[in-house]
Motif scaffolding. Sequence first.
Motif, PDB file in Angstrom:
ATOM      1  N   ILE A 161      -8.102   3.574 -10.737  1.00 36.81           N
ATOM      2  CA  ILE A 161      -8.465   2.649  -9.641  1.00 36.81           C
ATOM      3  C   ILE A 161      -7.956   1.585  -9.305  1.00 36.81           C
ATOM      4  CG2 ILE A 161     -10.005   2.292  -7.665  1.00 36.81           C
ATOM      5  CD1 ILE A 161     -11.227   5.573  -7.654  1.00 36.81           C
ATOM      6  N   LYS A 162      -8.782   0.904 -10.652  1.00 35.84           N
ATOM      7  CA  LYS A 162      -8.757  -0.955 -10.416  1.00 35.84           C
ATOM      8  C   LYS A 162      -7.172  -1.242 -10.754  1.00 35.84           C
ATOM      9  CE  LYS A 162     -11.920  -0.905 -12.938  1.00 35.84           C
ATOM     10  NZ  LYS A 162     -13.205  -1.981 -13.570  1.00 35.84           N
ATOM     11  N   SER A 163      -6.321  -0.592 -11.462  1.00 32.78           N
ATOM     12  CA  SER A 163      -5.344  -0.122 -11.906  1.00 32.78           C
ATOM     13  C   SER A 163      -4.505   0.073 -11.220  1.00 32.78           C
ATOM     14  CB  SER A 163      -4.977   0.132 -13.076  1.00 32.78           C
ATOM     15  OG  SER A 163      -3.740   0.027 -13.544  1.00 32.78           O
ATOM     16  N   ALA A 176     -17.816   1.303  -0.434  1.00 31.32           N
ATOM     17  CA  ALA A 176     -19.286   0.577  -0.398  1.00 31.32           C
ATOM     18  C   ALA A 176     -20.682   0.705  -1.270  1.00 31.32           C
ATOM     19  CB  ALA A 176     -19.466   0.996   1.326  1.00 31.32           C
ATOM     20  N   GLN A 177     -20.153   1.981  -2.440  1.00 28.17           N
ATOM     21  CA  GLN A 177     -20.986   2.397  -3.278  1.00 28.17           C
ATOM     22  C   GLN A 177     -21.060   1.839  -4.196  1.00 28.17           C
ATOM     23  OE1 GLN A 177     -21.485   6.492  -2.477  1.00 28.17           O
ATOM     24  NE2 GLN A 177     -22.378   6.375  -0.815  1.00 28.17           N
ATOM     25  N   GLY A 178     -19.501   0.952  -4.683  1.00 24.08           N
ATOM     26  CA  GLY A 178     -19.209   0.462  -6.210  1.00 24.08           C
ATOM     27  C   GLY A 178     -19.091   1.996  -6.947  1.00 24.08           C
ATOM     28  N   GLY A 179     -18.816   3.275  -6.656  1.00 27.00           N
ATOM     29  CA  GLY A 179     -18.116   4.048  -7.225  1.00 27.00           C
ATOM     30  C   GLY A 179     -16.374   4.023  -8.216  1.00 27.00           C
ATOM     31  N   TRP A 180     -15.844   2.979  -7.276  1.00 27.35           N
ATOM     32  CA  TRP A 180     -14.748   2.228  -8.065  1.00 27.35           C
ATOM     33  C   TRP A 180     -14.710   1.526  -9.471  1.00 27.35           C
ATOM     34  CZ3 TRP A 180     -14.369  -2.468  -7.885  1.00 27.35           C
ATOM     35  CH2 TRP A 180     -14.451  -3.458  -7.112  1.00 27.35           C
ATOM     36  N   LYS A 181     -16.012   1.491  -9.541  1.00 31.53           N
ATOM     37  CA  LYS A 181     -16.523   0.186 -10.689  1.00 31.53           C
ATOM     38  C   LYS A 181     -15.889  -0.255 -12.287  1.00 31.53           C
ATOM     39  CE  LYS A 181     -18.463  -2.823  -7.930  1.00 31.53           C
ATOM     40  NZ  LYS A 181     -20.572  -3.560  -7.069  1.00 31.53           N
ATOM     41  N   ASN A 182     -16.392   1.467 -12.254  1.00 29.29           N
ATOM     42  CA  ASN A 182     -16.104   1.950 -13.212  1.00 29.29           C
ATOM     43  C   ASN A 182     -14.808   2.757 -13.697  1.00 29.29           C
ATOM     44  OD1 ASN A 182     -18.275   0.838 -14.466  1.00 29.29           O
ATOM     45  ND2 ASN A 182     -19.766   2.453 -13.944  1.00 29.29           N
ATOM     46  N   ASN A 183     -14.175   2.933 -12.954  1.00 31.02           N
ATOM     47  CA  ASN A 183     -13.011   3.602 -12.561  1.00 31.02           C
ATOM     48  C   ASN A 183     -10.979   3.391 -13.058  1.00 31.02           C
ATOM     49  OD1 ASN A 183     -10.616   4.949 -12.404  1.00 31.02           O
ATOM     50  ND2 ASN A 183     -11.518   6.439 -10.811  1.00 31.02           N
ATOM     51  N   SER A 184     -11.125   3.066 -13.925  1.00 31.84           N
ATOM     52  CA  SER A 184      -9.918   1.944 -15.108  1.00 31.84           C
ATOM     53  C   SER A 184      -8.359   2.401 -13.759  1.00 31.84           C
ATOM     54  CB  SER A 184      -9.663   1.816 -16.299  1.00 31.84           C
ATOM     55  OG  SER A 184      -9.153   3.439 -16.612  1.00 31.84           O
ATOM     56  N   THR A 220       0.655  -1.010   0.074  1.00 29.98           N
ATOM     57  CA  THR A 220       0.439   0.026  -0.268  1.00 29.98           C
ATOM     58  C   THR A 220       0.630   1.259   0.095  1.00 29.98           C
ATOM     59  OG1 THR A 220      -2.146  -1.020   1.089  1.00 29.98           O
ATOM     60  CG2 THR A 220      -2.027   1.384   1.408  1.00 29.98           C
ATOM     61  N   ILE A 221       1.941   1.325   0.811  1.00 35.48           N
ATOM     62  CA  ILE A 221       3.226   2.096   1.235  1.00 35.48           C
ATOM     63  C   ILE A 221       3.431   2.564  -0.637  1.00 35.48           C
ATOM     64  CG2 ILE A 221       5.221   3.211   2.111  1.00 35.48           C
ATOM     65  CD1 ILE A 221       3.739   2.314   4.942  1.00 35.48           C
ATOM     66  N   ARG A 222       3.933   2.011  -0.578  1.00 38.79           N
ATOM     67  CA  ARG A 222       4.209   1.711  -1.750  1.00 38.79           C
ATOM     68  C   ARG A 222       4.325   2.044  -2.479  1.00 38.79           C
ATOM     69  NH1 ARG A 222       6.359   1.819  -6.862  1.00 38.79           N
ATOM     70  NH2 ARG A 222       7.961   0.230  -7.611  1.00 38.79           N
ATOM     71  N   VAL A 223       2.636   1.924  -2.941  1.00 41.38           N
ATOM     72  CA  VAL A 223       1.798   2.523  -4.499  1.00 41.38           C
ATOM     73  C   VAL A 223       1.760   3.899  -3.921  1.00 41.38           C
ATOM     74  CG1 VAL A 223      -0.469   2.255  -5.749  1.00 41.38           C
ATOM     75  CG2 VAL A 223       0.743  -0.307  -5.347  1.00 41.38           C
ATOM     76  N   GLU A 224       1.202   4.380  -3.153  1.00 40.32           N
ATOM     77  CA  GLU A 224       0.896   5.528  -2.599  1.00 40.32           C
ATOM     78  C   GLU A 224       2.264   6.661  -2.802  1.00 40.32           C
ATOM     79  OE1 GLU A 224      -2.560   7.061  -1.144  1.00 40.32           O
ATOM     80  OE2 GLU A 224      -2.429   5.239  -2.844  1.00 40.32           O
ATOM     81  N   SER A 225       3.287   5.895  -1.622  1.00 40.40           N
ATOM     82  CA  SER A 225       4.157   6.981  -1.902  1.00 40.40           C
ATOM     83  C   SER A 225       5.399   6.393  -2.996  1.00 40.40           C
ATOM     84  CB  SER A 225       4.152   7.788  -0.584  1.00 40.40           C
ATOM     85  OG  SER A 225       5.021   6.490  -0.024  1.00 40.40           O
ATOM     86  N   TYR A 239      -6.997  -2.220  -1.193  1.00 37.57           N
ATOM     87  CA  TYR A 239      -6.593  -1.066  -1.515  1.00 37.57           C
ATOM     88  C   TYR A 239      -7.591  -0.367  -2.185  1.00 37.57           C
ATOM     89  CZ  TYR A 239      -3.342   2.463  -4.574  1.00 37.57           C
ATOM     90  OH  TYR A 239      -3.154   3.482  -4.564  1.00 37.57           O
ATOM     91  N   LEU A 240      -8.831  -0.875  -2.805  1.00 40.33           N
ATOM     92  CA  LEU A 240      -9.791  -0.258  -3.524  1.00 40.33           C
ATOM     93  C   LEU A 240     -10.265   0.861  -2.306  1.00 40.33           C
ATOM     94  CD1 LEU A 240     -11.750  -3.075  -5.486  1.00 40.33           C
ATOM     95  CD2 LEU A 240      -9.995  -0.569  -6.768  1.00 40.33           C
ATOM     96  N   ALA A 241     -10.564   0.117  -1.534  1.00 43.49           N
ATOM     97  CA  ALA A 241     -11.201   0.852  -0.338  1.00 43.49           C
ATOM     98  C   ALA A 241     -10.742   1.931   0.610  1.00 43.49           C
ATOM     99  CB  ALA A 241     -11.881   0.480   0.746  1.00 43.49           C
ATOM    100  N   TYR A 242      -9.127   2.117   0.477  1.00 42.20           N
ATOM    101  CA  TYR A 242      -7.838   2.990   0.623  1.00 42.20           C
ATOM    102  C   TYR A 242      -8.444   3.744  -0.338  1.00 42.20           C
ATOM    103  CZ  TYR A 242      -3.784   4.313   3.071  1.00 42.20           C
ATOM    104  OH  TYR A 242      -3.070   5.126   3.498  1.00 42.20           O
ATOM    105  N   TYR A 243      -8.126   4.057  -1.696  1.00 41.10           N
ATOM    106  CA  TYR A 243      -7.844   4.755  -2.732  1.00 41.10           C
ATOM    107  C   TYR A 243      -9.397   5.648  -2.899  1.00 41.10           C
ATOM    108  CZ  TYR A 243      -6.965   7.264  -7.189  1.00 41.10           C
ATOM    109  OH  TYR A 243      -6.533   8.265  -7.951  1.00 41.10           O
TER     110      TYR A 243
END
Length: 191
Positions: free
Chosen positions: A168-170, A158-166, A60-65, A147-151
Amino acid sequence: MRAAALLLLLALGGCASAPSNINNVCAVFDQKDGWFNNWYSAAKRTERTYGVPVPVLMATIRVESGYKAHARPPRKKLLGFIPWKRPSTAYGYSQALNGTWTQYKQETGRWAADRNDFSDAVDFVGWYHRQSHLRNGIALNDAYNLYLAYYAGQAGYAQGGWKNNSHIKSAAQRAASMANQYAAQIRSCSL
């Protein structure tokens, strides 16, 4: 006296520098194995406290910073070339937002915690992933969904807003792949 002060400054300056070879967690831990600032000990302490495996925390830290203590999102450009505002208040190793960092300090009682201190940042990541587990039922070893929940945030996940966001998924896939790679590396580390 000046020599002692200079040595102390150099030693502390090394604490804030990002490790090289950040794709190898053994190398990261080897480079940050000082008596004052032992990253492996901090990550293991967080694992014991929150139940999140060290490879997931470190990925998580590697990807974030990229393990940069003072990381911030790049500034937007006004008229295409004038540095302007940043898109968020994300800062430090964990890229924690101001409001979430304040909530973390309130809920954990870690009032002196600092986002550019690795020990505090890894504890934050463990705490946040634990919240994702409690609120959204994500397994503590599921690096992708943690990570999805972190981002996206707890509600956004919970709302699934990330589902159509390539994007965030990447990023979540990179975190999951890195966690798997780190887990394999840790088995061969001499820690």
